[in-house]
Scaffold this active site. Structure first.
Site, PDB file in Angstrom:
ATOM      1  N   ARG A  54       0.821  -1.274   0.039  1.00  0.00           N
ATOM      2  CA  ARG A  54      -0.075  -0.166   0.148  1.00  0.00           C
ATOM      3  C   ARG A  54       0.788   1.122  -0.040  1.00  0.00           C
ATOM      4  NH1 ARG A  54      -2.156   3.198   4.626  1.00  0.00           N
ATOM      5  NH2 ARG A  54      -4.075   4.084   3.795  1.00  0.00           N
TER       6      ARG A  54
ATOM      7  N   GLU B 259      -7.367   8.314   6.172  1.00  0.00           N
ATOM      8  CA  GLU B 259      -7.724   8.938   7.535  1.00  0.00           C
ATOM      9  C   GLU B 259      -8.138  10.714   7.081  1.00  0.00           C
ATOM     10  OE1 GLU B 259      -4.602   8.674  10.530  1.00  0.00           O
ATOM     11  OE2 GLU B 259      -4.396   6.327  10.143  1.00  0.00           O
TER      12      GLU B 259
ATOM     13  N   TYR C 153      -4.367   1.816  15.736  1.00  0.00           N
ATOM     14  CA  TYR C 153      -3.069   1.704  16.617  1.00  0.00           C
ATOM     15  C   TYR C 153      -3.444   1.471  18.079  1.00  0.00           C
ATOM     16  CZ  TYR C 153      -0.694   3.309  12.583  1.00  0.00           C
ATOM     17  OH  TYR C 153      -0.311   3.160  11.111  1.00  0.00           O
TER      18      TYR C 153
ATOM     19  N   GLU D 211      -3.575  -0.074   8.050  1.00  0.00           N
ATOM     20  CA  GLU D 211      -2.429   0.331   8.807  1.00  0.00           C
ATOM     21  C   GLU D 211      -2.408  -0.540  10.188  1.00  0.00           C
ATOM     22  OE1 GLU D 211      -1.395   4.382   9.259  1.00  0.00           O
ATOM     23  OE2 GLU D 211      -1.870   4.608   7.105  1.00  0.00           O
TER      24      GLU D 211
HETATM   25  C1  FCB Z   1      -1.351   7.178  10.814  1.00  0.00           C
HETATM   26  C2  FCB Z   1      -1.058   7.917   9.354  1.00  0.00           C
HETATM   27  C3  FCB Z   1       0.319   7.138   8.929  1.00  0.00           C
HETATM   28  C4  FCB Z   1       1.393   7.223   9.965  1.00  0.00           C
HETATM   29  C5  FCB Z   1       0.823   6.372  11.291  1.00  0.00           C
HETATM   30  C6  FCB Z   1       1.668   6.168  12.403  1.00  0.00           C
HETATM   31  O1  FCB Z   1      -2.425   8.030  11.299  1.00  0.00           O
HETATM   32  O2  FCB Z   1      -1.761   7.199   8.430  1.00  0.00           O
HETATM   33  O3  FCB Z   1       1.049   8.118   7.759  1.00  0.00           O
HETATM   34  O4  FCB Z   1       1.965   8.277  10.255  1.00  0.00           O
HETATM   35  O5  FCB Z   1      -0.357   6.914  11.479  1.00  0.00           O
END
Ligand code: FCB
Length: 480
Positions: free
Chosen positions: A90, A179, A310, A384
């Protein structure tokens, strides 16, 4: 046989977790964070060039001028991915490399770069997954109002059409925005991201134009791309947990859920903007930028929802006394990240944290996938997930990043749990392939499974890279 049955049957006796056949294993990056070559071959400045070159905006004055020099090293980087066994990648395209003024003439050298990258990926058996917008708006469009201007949505659709016409024959997965919550609220309200504005009203207007741009681009992509190409948007939903079960804390968490989740997902899936969000933001914005017909455009069907995860956040009612806790993980900006939420605060939680100060809690990922599946019933991919840690380089050059391995292991187990529950998750794109320019944190935060020495540009797979390579090659998450 359903996807869930196929993995149940194959779960291994020793505690290993087998993923379904065809599960996509990828890594993720973004243009401004890795490419460098900011003034080469016709590229012009994006808002992140301007922002990073403004003193005081990025830690240490770091910029993406060189970054991981991927523009010049893309062939070696693709070969490295192939060595790790990764089968999907990606990446994002830089709008100001492809259409330097934001609208108007196409820069063929810019297109050629991504065309070479895609060919290189395909030659190595790696499926390209292209994101059109990962925060780097051409500066000229910002000068015309950026995402507060409706015309930016129209220009975005034009740009989508250009990229689709050039690469649609070879790229199967297309994501419009990455995002958009960050673009709108960190960029226009908090001021911690480009363009660094601090207006809640602008942020809400940007929400609408980002969504409109997504919808318009989706329509263009659908008519330009060959049948079978899939179209997605990537969001970063909050897992917002109330600090207690008091009604005030529950209401605070609901507001955060409104501004980070439902404000995007409800219009995308056809129910329009949530009434409670319209209500609590009414003192800030009259929402007059929403025109007849816009919501239908925004709800243009997509094929896949990209989910970035995250950590969860813990939210509490703030009664206005004492300092307001702001552990939302997005740093201190000059502006308020959360328009209409001055009665809300974010509290830190005990336990393990990454180098970003983000709590480590994989249960949030399972919770999130279950909720999204229940409420929106759409196929998903984790676009992500990953962690920053202070990596040490051992005397022999190895990077024993045990905490990152542990983070990945726990989160992959959560994805496996979701699959076992019958939730339709198609793949996982680890953030990130390489250490890179981590926005306002510059090069101080390393998310890569491959270390980049920014002096020499040498790449070294970390233990986490070797661990991930094992998972990818076998389709199995081994026991600890
Ligand atoms: C996300 C972003 C990516 C990176 C990660 C840690 O919010 O999409 O670019 O910075 O966090």
């Amino acid at each position: 046989m359903t996807q869930a049955e196929s993995i149940d049957e194959k779960d291994l006796k020793d505690g290993s977790l087998r993923f379904p056949d065809g599960f996509v294993w990828g890594t993720a990056t973004a243009a401004y964070q890795i490419e460098g070559a900011v003034a080469e071959d016709g590229r012009t400045a994006s808002i992140w060039d301007t922002f990073s070159h403004t003193p005081g905006k990025v830690l240490g004055g770091d910029t993406g001028d060189v970054a991981a020099d991927h523009y010049h090293r893309h062939a070696a980087d693709v070969a490295l991915m192939a060595e790790l066994g990764v089968t999907a990648y990606r990446f994002s395209t830089s709008w100001s490399r492809i259409i330097p003024s934001g609208s108007g003439p196409v820069n063929h050298k810019g297109i050629d770069f991504y065309s070479r990258l895609v060919d290189e990926l395909l030659a190595h058996g790696i499926a390209p997954a292209l994101t059109l917008y990962h925060w780097d708006l051409p500066q000229e469009l910002q000068d015309d109002g950026g995402w507060t201007a409706r015309s930016t949505a129209e220009r975005f659709a034009d740009y989508a059409g250009v990229v689709a016409a050039a690469l649609g024959d070879r790229v199967g997965l297309w994501t419009t925005l990455n995002e958009p919550w960050c673009s709108a609220f960190l960029g226009y309200a908090a001021g911690v991201h480009a363009p660094g504005h601090t207006s809640g009203e602008e942020a809400l207007c940007a929400v609408h134009h980002l969504l409109l741009g997504h919808g318009m681009a989706t329509q263009v992509l659908r008519t330009t791309l060959p049948a079978g190409a899939r179209i997605a948007i990537t969001v970063n939903p909050a897992v917002a947990r109330p600090a207690t079960d008091s009604s005030a804390d529950v209401a605070a968490a609901r507001k955060v859920d409104g501004l980070q989740n439902r404000i995007w997902l409800d219009p995308l899936f056809g129910s329009g903007y949530p009434a409670d969000v319209r209500e609590f933001t009414a003192p800030i914005s009259d929402w007059s930028y929403v025109r007849d017909g816009d919501l239908a455009v925004i709800a243009t069907p997509i094929d896949l929802l990209g989910v970035n995860y995250y950590n969860p956040v813990v939210v509490r009612h703030y009664d206005g006394t004492g300092p307001r806790a702001n552990a939302d993980g997005h740093g201190d900006g000059a502006g308020d990240t959360w328009p209409g939420c001055s009665d809300v605060e974010f509290v830190d939680v005990p336990g393990r944290h990454t180098a970003m100060g983000w709590p480590v809690d994989a249960s949030g990922l399972g919770e999130l996938l279950a909720r999204l599946w229940r409420e929106y019933r759409t196929p998903m991919a984790i676009t992500e997930n990953g962690a920053a840690y202070e990596d040490d380089v051992a005397a022999d050059g190895a990077i024993h990043d045990a905490e990152r391995v542990r983070y990945l292991r726990e989160h992959l187990a959560a994805v496996h749990g979701a699959l076992t529950d019958g939730i339709d998750v198609r793949g996982y794109y680890l953030w990130s392939l390489l250490d890179n320019f981590e926005w306002a944190w510059g090069y101080s935060k390393r998310f890569g499974i491959v270390r980049v020495d920014f002096e020499t540009q040498q790449r070294t797979p970390k233990d986490s890279g070797l661990f991930y390579s094992g998972v990818v090659r076998t389709n199995v998450l081994p026991p600890i």
